[in-house]
Write a protein that holds these residues in place. Structure first.
Motif, PDB file in Angstrom:
ATOM      1  N   GLN A 160       0.857  -1.183   0.000  1.00 21.05           N
ATOM      2  CA  GLN A 160       0.000   0.000   0.000  1.00 21.05           C
ATOM      3  C   GLN A 160       0.894   1.233   0.000  1.00 21.05           C
ATOM      4  OE1 GLN A 160      -3.029   2.019   3.267  1.00 21.05           O
ATOM      5  NE2 GLN A 160      -3.184  -0.188   2.942  1.00 21.05           N
ATOM      6  N   HIS A 161       0.571   2.183  -0.868  1.00 19.33           N
ATOM      7  CA  HIS A 161       1.343   3.418  -0.944  1.00 19.33           C
ATOM      8  C   HIS A 161       0.638   4.510  -0.155  1.00 19.33           C
ATOM      9  CE1 HIS A 161       4.208   2.053  -4.052  1.00 19.33           C
ATOM     10  NE2 HIS A 161       3.194   1.297  -4.443  1.00 19.33           N
ATOM     11  N   THR A 162       1.406   5.250   0.630  1.00 17.86           N
ATOM     12  CA  THR A 162       0.832   6.298   1.454  1.00 17.86           C
ATOM     13  C   THR A 162       1.889   7.385   1.685  1.00 17.86           C
ATOM     14  OG1 THR A 162      -0.345   6.747   3.555  1.00 17.86           O
ATOM     15  CG2 THR A 162       1.456   5.146   3.621  1.00 17.86           C
ATOM     16  N   ILE A 163       1.535   8.389   2.438  1.00 22.28           N
ATOM     17  CA  ILE A 163       2.453   9.484   2.778  1.00 22.28           C
ATOM     18  C   ILE A 163       2.748   9.410   4.271  1.00 22.28           C
ATOM     19  CG2 ILE A 163       2.837  11.981   2.821  1.00 22.28           C
ATOM     20  CD1 ILE A 163       2.667  10.894   0.027  1.00 22.28           C
ATOM     21  N   ALA A 164       4.029   9.438   4.619  1.00 23.63           N
ATOM     22  CA  ALA A 164       4.416   9.329   6.026  1.00 23.63           C
ATOM     23  C   ALA A 164       5.081  10.607   6.509  1.00 23.63           C
ATOM     24  CB  ALA A 164       5.361   8.148   6.229  1.00 23.63           C
ATOM     25  N   ASN A 165       4.924  10.856   7.803  1.00 25.28           N
ATOM     26  CA  ASN A 165       5.639  11.911   8.493  1.00 25.28           C
ATOM     27  C   ASN A 165       6.849  11.278   9.185  1.00 25.28           C
ATOM     28  OD1 ASN A 165       4.289  14.302   7.994  1.00 25.28           O
ATOM     29  ND2 ASN A 165       4.183  14.830  10.156  1.00 25.28           N
ATOM     30  N   PHE A 166       8.028  11.844   8.979  1.00 24.61           N
ATOM     31  CA  PHE A 166       9.238  11.293   9.578  1.00 24.61           C
ATOM     32  C   PHE A 166       9.804  12.233  10.632  1.00 24.61           C
ATOM     33  CE2 PHE A 166       9.062   8.890   5.678  1.00 24.61           C
ATOM     34  CZ  PHE A 166       9.637   7.673   5.996  1.00 24.61           C
ATOM     35  N   ASN A 167      10.266  11.638  11.733  1.00 27.13           N
ATOM     36  CA  ASN A 167      11.127  12.299  12.704  1.00 27.13           C
ATOM     37  C   ASN A 167      12.432  11.517  12.719  1.00 27.13           C
ATOM     38  OD1 ASN A 167       9.015  14.038  13.426  1.00 27.13           O
ATOM     39  ND2 ASN A 167       8.322  12.681  15.047  1.00 27.13           N
ATOM     40  N   MET A 168      13.553  12.220  12.555  1.00 25.54           N
ATOM     41  CA  MET A 168      14.849  11.552  12.432  1.00 25.54           C
ATOM     42  C   MET A 168      15.849  12.221  13.376  1.00 25.54           C
ATOM     43  SD  MET A 168      14.898  11.492   8.228  1.00 25.54           S
ATOM     44  CE  MET A 168      16.229  10.274   8.069  1.00 25.54           C
ATOM     45  N   TYR A 169      16.408  11.427  14.289  1.00 25.27           N
ATOM     46  CA  TYR A 169      17.322  11.978  15.285  1.00 25.27           C
ATOM     47  C   TYR A 169      18.563  11.099  15.430  1.00 25.27           C
ATOM     48  CZ  TYR A 169      12.654  13.603  16.790  1.00 25.27           C
ATOM     49  OH  TYR A 169      11.379  14.096  16.828  1.00 25.27           O
ATOM     50  N   VAL A 170      19.660  11.728  15.839  1.00 24.97           N
ATOM     51  CA  VAL A 170      20.857  10.992  16.234  1.00 24.97           C
ATOM     52  C   VAL A 170      21.372  11.557  17.548  1.00 24.97           C
ATOM     53  CG1 VAL A 170      21.582  10.358  13.896  1.00 24.97           C
ATOM     54  CG2 VAL A 170      22.357  12.539  14.889  1.00 24.97           C
ATOM     55  N   HIS A 171      22.250  10.786  18.189  1.00 28.78           N
ATOM     56  CA  HIS A 171      22.929  11.254  19.399  1.00 28.78           C
ATOM     57  C   HIS A 171      24.102  12.144  18.987  1.00 28.78           C
ATOM     58  CE1 HIS A 171      26.126  10.921  22.495  1.00 28.78           C
ATOM     59  NE2 HIS A 171      25.101  10.989  23.334  1.00 28.78           N
ATOM     60  N   LEU A 172      24.259  13.264  19.671  1.00 31.84           N
ATOM     61  CA  LEU A 172      25.367  14.181  19.373  1.00 31.84           C
ATOM     62  C   LEU A 172      26.326  14.214  20.552  1.00 31.84           C
ATOM     63  CD1 LEU A 172      26.409  16.259  17.247  1.00 31.84           C
ATOM     64  CD2 LEU A 172      25.336  18.029  18.664  1.00 31.84           C
ATOM     65  N   PRO A 173      27.596  13.822  20.332  1.00 37.73           N
ATOM     66  CA  PRO A 173      28.574  13.832  21.427  1.00 37.73           C
ATOM     67  C   PRO A 173      28.774  15.235  21.998  1.00 37.73           C
ATOM     68  CG  PRO A 173      29.391  12.588  19.547  1.00 37.73           C
ATOM     69  CD  PRO A 173      28.152  13.302  19.085  1.00 37.73           C
ATOM     70  N   HIS A 174      29.281  15.276  23.199  1.00 36.06           N
ATOM     71  CA  HIS A 174      29.423  16.544  23.920  1.00 36.06           C
ATOM     72  C   HIS A 174      30.416  17.494  23.263  1.00 36.06           C
ATOM     73  CE1 HIS A 174      33.490  15.853  25.590  1.00 36.06           C
ATOM     74  NE2 HIS A 174      33.149  14.573  25.563  1.00 36.06           N
ATOM     75  N   ASN A 175      31.322  16.949  22.458  1.00 37.36           N
ATOM     76  CA  ASN A 175      32.395  17.808  21.930  1.00 37.36           C
ATOM     77  C   ASN A 175      32.081  18.389  20.556  1.00 37.36           C
ATOM     78  OD1 ASN A 175      32.582  15.016  21.224  1.00 37.36           O
ATOM     79  ND2 ASN A 175      34.573  15.406  20.265  1.00 37.36           N
ATOM     80  N   PHE A 176      30.887  18.090  19.986  1.00 33.97           N
ATOM     81  CA  PHE A 176      30.517  18.650  18.690  1.00 33.97           C
ATOM     82  C   PHE A 176      29.455  19.730  18.862  1.00 33.97           C
ATOM     83  CE2 PHE A 176      32.227  14.573  17.153  1.00 33.97           C
ATOM     84  CZ  PHE A 176      33.063  15.041  16.154  1.00 33.97           C
ATOM     85  N   LYS A 177      29.600  20.796  18.079  1.00 34.99           N
ATOM     86  CA  LYS A 177      28.674  21.919  18.179  1.00 34.99           C
ATOM     87  C   LYS A 177      27.302  21.581  17.609  1.00 34.99           C
ATOM     88  CE  LYS A 177      28.311  26.870  17.176  1.00 34.99           C
ATOM     89  NZ  LYS A 177      28.206  27.199  18.605  1.00 34.99           N
ATOM     90  N   GLY A 178      27.264  20.879  16.475  1.00 30.73           N
ATOM     91  CA  GLY A 178      25.973  20.583  15.858  1.00 30.73           C
ATOM     92  C   GLY A 178      26.069  19.397  14.916  1.00 30.73           C
ATOM     93  N   THR A 179      24.898  18.961  14.423  1.00 30.95           N
ATOM     94  CA  THR A 179      24.843  17.883  13.450  1.00 30.95           C
ATOM     95  C   THR A 179      24.526  18.453  12.077  1.00 30.95           C
ATOM     96  OG1 THR A 179      23.964  15.661  13.060  1.00 30.95           O
ATOM     97  CG2 THR A 179      22.367  17.363  13.653  1.00 30.95           C
ATOM     98  N   HIS A 180      24.620  17.631  11.047  1.00 33.73           N
ATOM     99  CA  HIS A 180      24.387  18.094   9.680  1.00 33.73           C
ATOM    100  C   HIS A 180      22.943  17.771   9.278  1.00 33.73           C
ATOM    101  CE1 HIS A 180      28.780  17.731   9.958  1.00 33.73           C
ATOM    102  NE2 HIS A 180      28.820  18.689   9.050  1.00 33.73           N
ATOM    103  N   MET A 181      22.064  18.748   9.449  1.00 35.10           N
ATOM    104  CA  MET A 181      20.631  18.531   9.229  1.00 35.10           C
ATOM    105  C   MET A 181      20.320  18.117   7.788  1.00 35.10           C
ATOM    106  SD  MET A 181      19.229  19.085  12.182  1.00 35.10           S
ATOM    107  CE  MET A 181      19.524  19.927  13.751  1.00 35.10           C
ATOM    108  N   SER A 182      21.047  18.634   6.832  1.00 33.88           N
ATOM    109  CA  SER A 182      20.743  18.342   5.429  1.00 33.88           C
ATOM    110  C   SER A 182      20.930  16.867   5.098  1.00 33.88           C
ATOM    111  CB  SER A 182      21.625  19.189   4.499  1.00 33.88           C
ATOM    112  OG  SER A 182      23.000  18.883   4.694  1.00 33.88           O
ATOM    113  N   ARG A 183      21.768  16.173   5.852  1.00 36.28           N
ATOM    114  CA  ARG A 183      22.043  14.773   5.552  1.00 36.28           C
ATOM    115  C   ARG A 183      20.825  13.885   5.830  1.00 36.28           C
ATOM    116  NH1 ARG A 183      28.338  14.183   7.725  1.00 36.28           N
ATOM    117  NH2 ARG A 183      29.165  15.836   6.372  1.00 36.28           N
ATOM    118  N   PHE A 184      19.994  14.283   6.783  1.00 38.19           N
ATOM    119  CA  PHE A 184      18.767  13.529   7.043  1.00 38.19           C
ATOM    120  C   PHE A 184      17.880  13.527   5.795  1.00 38.19           C
ATOM    121  CE2 PHE A 184      19.961  14.992  11.344  1.00 38.19           C
ATOM    122  CZ  PHE A 184      19.939  13.778  12.041  1.00 38.19           C
TER     123      PHE A 184
END
Length: 268
Positions: free
Chosen positions: A45-69
């Motif tokens: 069955q084909h449908t439309i889904a809403n996605f939430n995508m998260y990763v853990h970010l180590p303490h020593n990094f300022k941010g993650t690369h949102m575009s890669r999601f």
């Protein structure tokens, strides 16, 4: 003009962060994408889904690369499926160099149903979600289904000379399974324990049947969750589950609610 593509552009997200506080989940929410899910009667069955995508970010990094999601989602074009769920999580960890990843996919799911007397067909929609977690060698997936049903009050039936108040109820089931379980199986399980199931289209003979069936099968909110939980407890494919029911009361301005959680792996 300056050739920006040839210049070295700083990776700001990759800067060091001195606050020494890790972030449990960082990523994107509410991005919609077409998906293909397994359907017991039609194959897919084909449908439309809403996605939430998260990763853990180590303490020593300022941010993650949102575009890669977004790149990960689009790399799968329209072939995102339950089967590729685990692969997407692993790709999130690899592309974002993360020790853990969390993926949620929620979508409307449609089932063709026949009215109980006339057999007239109509579609019923259900809210479904798949949630995945990947950490180290551990992978865990949860299936969540919200099933709207009818519940009729046993107390009202017992104390009234005629009639009984009823209400629409939302029964939500979440399971972690060791084998494949069809979405339709969870829907059937819940509807089989309700005072009555719902239909998209009913003719007069069907409406009479549904009304009388509900009257003959009264259920408190406590009955609803216990009866569904008993079925899940007896299913060897299910390792863990939560079942909850919210009854939108027809004679009160509040809801009745009950929840049962059981982890069968712990023998609880």
């Amino acid at each position: 003009m300056r050739d920006c593509a040839a210049e070295q552009i700083e990776d700001v997200q990759g800067r060091a962060d001195a606050r020494a506080i890790a972030i449990d989940k960082v990523g994107i929410k509410n991005i919609r994408h077409p998906v293909r899910v397994r359907d017991r009667s039609e194959g897919h069955q084909h449908t439309i889904a809403n996605f939430n995508m998260y990763v853990h970010l180590p303490h020593n990094f300022k941010g993650t690369h949102m575009s890669r999601f977004v790149e990960i989602l689009n790399a799968h074009t329209r072939e995102i499926s339950v089967e590729s769920f685990k692969d997407i999580l692993l790709e999130m960890r690899t592309r974002l160099d993360a020790e853990s990843a969390h993926l949620e996919m929620s979508f409307p799911y449609f089932v063709m149903k026949k009215a109980p007397v006339t057999g007239v067909e109509s579609l019923m929609d259900y809210d479904v979600a798949f949630v995945g977690e990947s950490t180290g060698d551990h992978y865990e997936q949860t299936i969540k289904v919200l099933v709207p049903v009818t519940s009729l009050c046993p107390c009202s039936k017992s104390i009234s000379q005629y009639g009984a108040h009823n209400q629409r109820s939302h029964v939500t089931v979440q399971v972690k399974a060791n084998q494949w379980i069809w979405v339709e199986e969870l829907i059937d399980l819940v509807e089989g324990q309700a005072s009555s199931q719902l239909y998209g289209l009913l003719k007069r003979p069907d409406e009479k049947y549904v009304t009388e069936y509900a009257y003959d099968h009264p259920k408190f909110v406590e009955d609803m969750v216990r009866d569904v939980a008993a079925q899940l407890k007896a299913d060897d494919r299910v390792d863990w589950f939560i079942v909850e029911s919210e009854n939108f009361e027809s004679i009160h301005n509040h809801s009745a609610y009950a929840l049962i959680e059981m982890d069968k792996r712990d023998g609880q």
